[in-house]
Design an enzyme around this catalytic site. Sequence first.
Site, PDB file in Angstrom:
ATOM      1  N   LYS A  29      17.192   0.089  15.082  1.00 22.21           N
ATOM      2  CA  LYS A  29      16.192  -0.806  14.485  1.00 22.21           C
ATOM      3  C   LYS A  29      15.910  -0.273  13.087  1.00 22.21           C
ATOM      4  CE  LYS A  29      12.362  -1.617  13.578  1.00 22.21           C
ATOM      5  NZ  LYS A  29      11.958  -1.837  12.155  1.00 22.21           N
ATOM      6  N   GLU A  53       0.383  12.805   2.120  1.00 23.03           N
ATOM      7  CA  GLU A  53       1.705  12.518   1.560  1.00 23.03           C
ATOM      8  C   GLU A  53       1.567  11.416   0.499  1.00 23.03           C
ATOM      9  OE1 GLU A  53       4.627  10.589   4.146  1.00 23.03           O
ATOM     10  OE2 GLU A  53       6.108  12.049   3.477  1.00 23.03           O
TER      11      GLU A  53
HETATM   12  P1  NAD Z   1       7.116   3.890   8.938  1.00 15.83           P
HETATM   13  O1  NAD Z   1       6.536   4.854   9.904  1.00 15.83           O
HETATM   14  O2  NAD Z   1       6.214   2.878   8.336  1.00 15.83           O
HETATM   15  O3  NAD Z   1       8.308   3.048   9.614  1.00 15.83           O
HETATM   16  C1  NAD Z   1       9.455   3.672  10.142  1.00 15.83           C
HETATM   17  C2  NAD Z   1      10.094   2.740  11.156  1.00 15.83           C
HETATM   18  O4  NAD Z   1       9.228   2.574  12.275  1.00 15.83           O
HETATM   19  C3  NAD Z   1      10.386   1.331  10.649  1.00 15.83           C
HETATM   20  O5  NAD Z   1      11.645   0.930  11.112  1.00 15.83           O
HETATM   21  C4  NAD Z   1       9.284   0.509  11.275  1.00 15.83           C
HETATM   22  O6  NAD Z   1       9.604  -0.854  11.464  1.00 15.83           O
HETATM   23  C5  NAD Z   1       9.121   1.202  12.609  1.00 15.83           C
HETATM   24  N1  NAD Z   1       7.837   1.004  13.287  1.00 15.83           N
HETATM   25  C6  NAD Z   1       6.640   0.675  12.749  1.00 15.83           C
HETATM   26  N2  NAD Z   1       5.692   0.622  13.723  1.00 15.83           N
HETATM   27  C7  NAD Z   1       6.307   0.917  14.893  1.00 15.83           C
HETATM   28  C8  NAD Z   1       5.868   1.048  16.245  1.00 15.83           C
HETATM   29  N3  NAD Z   1       4.592   0.862  16.594  1.00 15.83           N
HETATM   30  N4  NAD Z   1       6.773   1.394  17.191  1.00 15.83           N
HETATM   31  C9  NAD Z   1       8.061   1.618  16.852  1.00 15.83           C
HETATM   32  N5  NAD Z   1       8.541   1.507  15.592  1.00 15.83           N
HETATM   33  C10 NAD Z   1       7.668   1.170  14.617  1.00 15.83           C
HETATM   34  O7  NAD Z   1       7.829   4.768   7.832  1.00 15.83           O
HETATM   35  P2  NAD Z   1       8.482   4.280   6.450  1.00 15.83           P
HETATM   36  O8  NAD Z   1       7.366   3.853   5.555  1.00 15.83           O
HETATM   37  O9  NAD Z   1       9.596   3.346   6.717  1.00 15.83           O
HETATM   38  O10 NAD Z   1       9.124   5.637   5.901  1.00 15.83           O
HETATM   39  C11 NAD Z   1       8.427   6.540   5.112  1.00 15.83           C
HETATM   40  C12 NAD Z   1       7.921   7.700   5.943  1.00 15.83           C
HETATM   41  O11 NAD Z   1       9.000   8.300   6.632  1.00 15.83           O
HETATM   42  C13 NAD Z   1       7.318   8.813   5.117  1.00 15.83           C
HETATM   43  O12 NAD Z   1       6.175   9.301   5.777  1.00 15.83           O
HETATM   44  C14 NAD Z   1       8.399   9.876   5.089  1.00 15.83           C
HETATM   45  O13 NAD Z   1       7.942  11.177   4.866  1.00 15.83           O
HETATM   46  C15 NAD Z   1       8.978   9.710   6.446  1.00 15.83           C
HETATM   47  N6  NAD Z   1      10.335  10.241   6.482  1.00 15.83           N
HETATM   48  C16 NAD Z   1      10.614  11.370   7.200  1.00 15.83           C
HETATM   49  C17 NAD Z   1      11.892  11.903   7.180  1.00 15.83           C
HETATM   50  C18 NAD Z   1      12.272  13.142   7.946  1.00 15.83           C
HETATM   51  O14 NAD Z   1      13.459  13.349   8.151  1.00 15.83           O
HETATM   52  N7  NAD Z   1      11.353  13.980   8.372  1.00 15.83           N
HETATM   53  C19 NAD Z   1      12.878  11.295   6.424  1.00 15.83           C
HETATM   54  C20 NAD Z   1      12.542  10.154   5.694  1.00 15.83           C
HETATM   55  C21 NAD Z   1      11.275   9.633   5.756  1.00 15.83           C
END
Ligand code: NAD
Length: 502
Positions: free
Chosen positions: A160, A362
Amino acid sequence: MATIETINPTTGESIGSVPDMEDAQVRQAVQRARAAFRIWGRLDFGERREQMLRVRDLMLDRTDDVVARVCDETGKTPFEALFTELFITADLIDFYARHGDKTLRPQRVNSGPMRLTKRSFKVYEPLGVVAVISPWNYPFSLTMSPVVSALFAGNTVVLKPSEVTPLVGVLVGELFDKGCDYPDVVQVVTGGGGAGSALIGAGVEKVCFTGSVATGKKVMAKAAETLTPVTLELGGKDPMIVLDDADIERAASGAVWGAFSNSGQTCIAIERAYVESGVYDEFVDKVVAKTRAIRQGTSNDDVGSMTFPPQLELVERHLADAVDKGAKVLTGGRRRKDLGDMWFEPTVLVDVDHSMAIMRDETFGPVLPIVKVADEAEALRLANDSPYGLSSSVWTKSDDRGRRVAGQLEAGNVCVNDCLISYGVSGLPFGGAKESGVGRTHGIEGLTDMCRVKAVVEDRFGLKRELQWYPVPPGGYGLLKRVTKLLYRRGAANKLRALLKG
Ligand code: NAD
């Protein structure tokens, strides 16, 4: 059915749309992946490796398509997309192709006090269907990394992708559909949080989630309903520590790259710098000069646009809060309206402290706040004053100081005299401490985390009974007491006493 439109952030124009899938479609995708698992999961490692290398060949044939798709949906520069999305993925496949077979082979384990009569093994088995839920900031590599690890280990995948960059996810699906001889090993479901949540509840055997801490907590809670294991790669507020014996030219160049690459939208971006007072002025001057020299643009430039409008607004809120509380902007601090709506100047900030959101939460944007510290101890105290613990860096010419500070940083990853690059070493496990995550990707651990480790004991001689079986032998208690002390008492005299007296 409802659809989700995807926008090119550098132009503001729509570049396509995908269905916002409902629960029933998500469940169907899981069923298809499960049917595919019945075949894929039984292949030997060599056959799976061959298929993964074919997919990589196709990915490399289509390098320019992959890069263009990533740039269109994220606004990053082609060079950045090539290195951080495609190159890194190609190398991870290389690592698992070389080391996966040995890692996943059954491993003999010493059977301890039963070693004469038993043979013991660890056997790595695939889990089944793995859900991969990925973010928008590195939509190709952060999707491919868990997908590739899951497949090498013998699982199939339902992916997803982020609703902000769904077309990159669709492209990942195409690469496996066309490059792999076995159908349906990667299913792509599109949609937002609802589709992600439905996927976790659709009977998958593992969830690999990369995203924010807030969503990660929801993912873990949802997975707990079915006790489904999770790997969570979450956010960070990564500190950089510059000690007074550091090579300041290198540290300043590293800081600028580490803070501003991908417009700061990197989970392991440098989000805070702590600099010893003796080198503070020189470091700040160099960082400001190098920041001013950054070229922003979409072609052969250094830094592209930001990707997600709410993220840009958060950057502005953090900056406004910091300035309100006394921070000083040395360079940057504004949108680049001349380039479009989603461009923000690389920004350097001083006179900051931990009362400001920009030092605690962040930011995920092109902002580098710098703090002057009295000594190493203060730098460490402030660096560790955070609920996050993803990555970190320390800069010094002394190996001893570097290792000492690295050992005290509360983080899953540390670079000494470099930054971010630990993610690029495919053999190293990657993951967070504290609220930055659970579990590891990459390295041997990233592969074994995709398996169920089965413990197997084989009896060697087939005797009629074992000592501990019924009926308990006469004098069994006294005998077992002697054996226990004989085996585990320290020192020959103590062992002898145990044998004679019990
Ligand atoms: P996000 O948490 O908003 O979304 C990530 C994914 O989760 C998306 O595909 C979204 O549709 C899905 N999602 C949203 N709500 C959900 C739910 N209730 N259940 C299941 N899935 C759900 O994150 P983002 O804004 O896409 O990415 C940025 C964030 O990701 C930042 O905080 C960044 O630090 C983090 N990040 C971490 C790493 C790592 O390896 N540690 C790498 C890249 C990004």
